[in-house]
Scaffold this motif. Structure first.
Motif, mmCIF file in Angstrom:
data_model
loop_
_atom_site.group_PDB
_atom_site.id
_atom_site.type_symbol
_atom_site.label_atom_id
_atom_site.label_comp_id
_atom_site.label_asym_id
_atom_site.label_seq_id
_atom_site.Cartn_x
_atom_site.Cartn_y
_atom_site.Cartn_z
ATOM 1 N N VAL A 1 -9.863 -1.775 0.934
ATOM 2 C CA VAL A 1 -9.046 -2.494 1.909
ATOM 3 C C VAL A 1 -9.719 -3.778 2.397
ATOM 4 O O VAL A 1 -9.059 -4.790 2.615
ATOM 5 C CB VAL A 1 -8.679 -1.558 3.082
ATOM 6 N N THR B 1 -13.544 1.895 3.227
ATOM 7 C CA THR B 1 -12.163 1.981 3.678
ATOM 8 C C THR B 1 -11.260 1.702 2.484
ATOM 9 O O THR B 1 -11.371 0.659 1.843
ATOM 10 C CB THR B 1 -11.893 0.988 4.820
ATOM 11 N N THR B 2 -10.383 2.662 2.181
ATOM 12 C CA THR B 2 -9.570 2.598 0.969
ATOM 13 C C THR B 2 -8.111 2.913 1.279
ATOM 14 O O THR B 2 -7.790 3.475 2.321
ATOM 15 C CB THR B 2 -10.080 3.605 -0.082
ATOM 16 N N ALA B 3 -7.266 2.554 0.335
ATOM 17 C CA ALA B 3 -5.853 2.939 0.369
ATOM 18 C C ALA B 3 -5.343 2.913 -1.062
ATOM 19 O O ALA B 3 -5.843 2.149 -1.898
ATOM 20 C CB ALA B 3 -5.038 1.996 1.239
ATOM 21 N N TRP C 1 -1.368 -4.849 6.838
ATOM 22 C CA TRP C 1 -1.696 -3.463 6.580
ATOM 23 C C TRP C 1 -2.437 -2.803 7.721
ATOM 24 O O TRP C 1 -2.644 -1.619 7.722
ATOM 25 C CB TRP C 1 -2.515 -3.335 5.294
ATOM 26 N N MET D 1 -0.306 4.520 -0.080
ATOM 27 C CA MET D 1 -0.974 5.687 0.469
ATOM 28 C C MET D 1 -1.698 5.262 1.737
ATOM 29 O O MET D 1 -2.024 4.092 1.914
ATOM 30 C CB MET D 1 -1.955 6.249 -0.560
ATOM 31 N N PRO D 2 -1.974 6.206 2.617
ATOM 32 C CA PRO D 2 -2.603 5.856 3.900
ATOM 33 C C PRO D 2 -3.985 5.224 3.735
ATOM 34 O O PRO D 2 -4.704 5.514 2.784
ATOM 35 C CB PRO D 2 -2.731 7.204 4.614
ATOM 36 N N ILE D 3 -4.323 4.392 4.699
ATOM 37 C CA ILE D 3 -5.677 3.847 4.777
ATOM 38 C C ILE D 3 -6.582 4.969 5.265
ATOM 39 O O ILE D 3 -6.251 5.681 6.211
ATOM 40 C CB ILE D 3 -5.722 2.651 5.744
ATOM 41 N N ARG D 4 -7.718 5.133 4.597
ATOM 42 C CA ARG D 4 -8.648 6.189 4.989
ATOM 43 C C ARG D 4 -10.074 5.727 4.756
ATOM 44 O O ARG D 4 -10.296 4.731 4.081
ATOM 45 C CB ARG D 4 -8.361 7.491 4.239
ATOM 46 N N LEU E 1 0.871 -1.171 0.000
ATOM 47 C CA LEU E 1 0.000 0.000 0.000
ATOM 48 C C LEU E 1 0.905 1.217 0.000
ATOM 49 O O LEU E 1 1.829 1.311 0.809
ATOM 50 C CB LEU E 1 -0.909 0.006 1.228
ATOM 51 N N ILE F 1 -7.142 2.852 -6.330
ATOM 52 C CA ILE F 1 -7.692 2.944 -4.978
ATOM 53 C C ILE F 1 -8.253 1.575 -4.608
ATOM 54 O O ILE F 1 -9.249 1.127 -5.173
ATOM 55 C CB ILE F 1 -8.784 4.025 -4.918
#
Length: 111
Positions: free
Chosen positions: A92, A39-41, A101, A19-22, A17, A89
């Motif tokens: 998650v 919830t994506t990253a 992760w 980019m941050p998980i958000r 991954l 994207i």
């Protein structure tokens, strides 16, 4: 890390991954996932590969320039992408592996 849809027909792999998980709670994600948020990253395209399921993988343009990929058999949304961006994207919750992760739980010790 490997990921898949609910029925297992579509699989993918990512190296990491990037980019941050958000949590995205835009109206489109709410509708697409029938939930308050998704919830994506981000993963760079060079770190992402489809493995199986080309025959049941489909996409639609959910907003101008944004394509969402999903399994036609079970309906699981797997990734989204915007043409020209260097990343995809990842949803998650579709990752299958040992969940390296995960963000560590906060300490309950007094500060």
């Amino acid at each position: 890390m490997k990921g898949s849809c609910l029925c297992g027909a579509v699989t993918y792999e990512i190296d990491q991954l990037d980019m941050p998980i958000r949590h995205c709670h835009c109206r489109t994600c709410q509708k697409a996932h029938a939930a308050a948020f998704a919830t994506t990253a981000g993963a760079m395209r060079k770190h992402f590969r489809w493995l199986e399921g080309e025959e049941v993988r489909s996409s639609f343009e959910s907003s101008p320039g944004k394509k969402r990929w999903f399994c036609r058999t079970c309906g699981s949304h797997l990734i989204a992408e915007r043409e020209g961006q260097p990343h995809v994207i990842v949803r998650v919750a579709t990752l299958d592996d040992d969940r390296r992760w995960r963000v560590p739980a906060p300490s309950l010790a007094p500060a």
